[in-house]
Motif scaffolding. Structure first.
Motif, PDB file in Angstrom:
ATOM      1  N   PHE A 108       0.835  -1.197   0.000  1.00 16.76           N
ATOM      2  CA  PHE A 108       0.000   0.000   0.000  1.00 16.76           C
ATOM      3  C   PHE A 108       0.876   1.256   0.000  1.00 16.76           C
ATOM      4  O   PHE A 108       1.995   1.259   0.519  1.00 16.76           O
ATOM      5  CB  PHE A 108      -0.863   0.061   1.277  1.00 16.76           C
ATOM      6  N   TYR A 165      -0.024   5.155   1.344  1.00 18.43           N
ATOM      7  CA  TYR A 165      -0.965   6.087   1.949  1.00 18.43           C
ATOM      8  C   TYR A 165      -0.371   7.492   1.864  1.00 18.43           C
ATOM      9  O   TYR A 165       0.855   7.662   1.859  1.00 18.43           O
ATOM     10  CB  TYR A 165      -1.218   5.740   3.418  1.00 18.43           C
ATOM     11  N   GLN A 213      -0.750  11.630   3.415  1.00 17.83           N
ATOM     12  CA  GLN A 213      -1.313  12.532   4.419  1.00 17.83           C
ATOM     13  C   GLN A 213      -1.047  13.955   3.970  1.00 17.83           C
ATOM     14  O   GLN A 213       0.088  14.445   4.055  1.00 17.83           O
ATOM     15  CB  GLN A 213      -0.682  12.267   5.789  1.00 17.83           C
ATOM     16  N   LEU A 249      -4.862  10.515   7.079  1.00 12.80           N
ATOM     17  CA  LEU A 249      -4.192   9.581   6.181  1.00 12.80           C
ATOM     18  C   LEU A 249      -5.239   8.952   5.271  1.00 12.80           C
ATOM     19  O   LEU A 249      -6.320   8.566   5.711  1.00 12.80           O
ATOM     20  CB  LEU A 249      -3.523   8.464   6.982  1.00 12.80           C
ATOM     21  N   LEU A 267      -5.786   6.289   1.585  1.00 14.13           N
ATOM     22  CA  LEU A 267      -5.174   5.324   0.682  1.00 14.13           C
ATOM     23  C   LEU A 267      -4.951   5.952  -0.689  1.00 14.13           C
ATOM     24  O   LEU A 267      -5.855   6.545  -1.268  1.00 14.13           O
ATOM     25  CB  LEU A 267      -6.080   4.103   0.552  1.00 14.13           C
ATOM     26  N   PHE A 320       3.435   7.429   2.857  1.00 12.13           N
ATOM     27  CA  PHE A 320       3.817   6.265   3.654  1.00 12.13           C
ATOM     28  C   PHE A 320       3.589   4.992   2.851  1.00 12.13           C
ATOM     29  O   PHE A 320       2.492   4.772   2.325  1.00 12.13           O
ATOM     30  CB  PHE A 320       2.984   6.181   4.942  1.00 12.13           C
TER      31      PHE A 320
END
Lengths: 114, 113
Positions: B34, B36, B38, B44, B46, B90
């Motif tokens: 994944f 993510y 922000q 946060l 996806l 992330f």
């Protein structure tokens, strides 16, 4: 839209206090998670729960406990707050089953322990 | 145990530049991957995910990522960044059979107009 609500946006506590962080989700998700977010360290998993009254330790559970008495609510407890627990705490939830690993995050609680 | 490394901690680009953010994971078995994002002051959310099939996955806002199994990598790319892409990114991994995601340390992207 899924909503994950954390009870406080900012919290200031003193060393030694017992601290409760509350999280509520409104989409009947089985899984709920507590992460802490620190600059340069990313998100680290504290505890998670995959069902009511079920919990599992994450990577950094020391100094924390959790409670899940109802499906929608997952509480993080700092038994005796310490300055190294100053951090941003993020709650997240997800549905079970393959393909449902998408996490929905709350807006976070910035905890300062003085 | 699964772990994730993001090698770029802070990246500064000009608008229209191309972006590639590195992500390597360590786990010997099958994983879901994944990215993510922000944005400043936001939750946060996806960006994209890889479960199986085509190793090149496309996400929202023109982002894509390529899973290279032999390199244990899942790098994020965008051909031309915009100022609105300024955010922290992330990478995360979840081993099949585990319930929780493990996140990397994050990469702060700053796009200058």
């Amino acid at each position: 839209d899924v909503k994950v609500t954390q009870s406080s946006r900012y919290l200031v506590k003193r060393t030694g206090e017992k601290v409760f962080l509350e999280c509520v989700q409104d989409m009947d998700h089985e899984n709920m998670f507590w992460y802490r977010q620190d600059p340069g360290l990313g998100l680290r998993l504290i505890y998670f729960s995959y069902d009511v009254k079920m919990k599992e330790k994450g990577d950094i559970p020391e100094g924390y406990s959790v409670s899940r008495e109802k499906k929608e609510r997952f509480s993080l407890i700092l038994e005796s707050a310490s300055t190294n627990q100053t951090s941003m705490y993020l709650c997240a939830s997800s549905s079970s089953g393959t393909g449902n690993e998408k996490l929905f995050f709350g807006s976070g609680t910035q905890l300062s322990v003085l | 145990a699964q772990s994730v490394s993001q090698h770029n901690h802070h990246v500064i680009l000009s608008e229209a530049a191309s972006l590639e953010l590195g992500c390597n994971y360590s786990y010997g078995g099958t994983v879901n991957l994944f990215w993510y994002v922000q944005y400043p002051g936001q939750h946060l959310q996806l960006l994209l995910k890889y479960f199986s099939g085509d190793p090149l996955v496309k996400g929202i806002k023109g982002f894509e990522a390529e899973f290279i199994k032999s390199k244990f990598s899942f790098n994020l790319r965008k051909p031309s960044v915009q100022w609105s892409d300024t955010a922290e990114y992330f990478c995360a991994v979840k081993a099949i059979g585990r319930r929780a995601l493990t996140f990397g340390s994050g990469t702060r992207l700053q796009v200058q107009p």
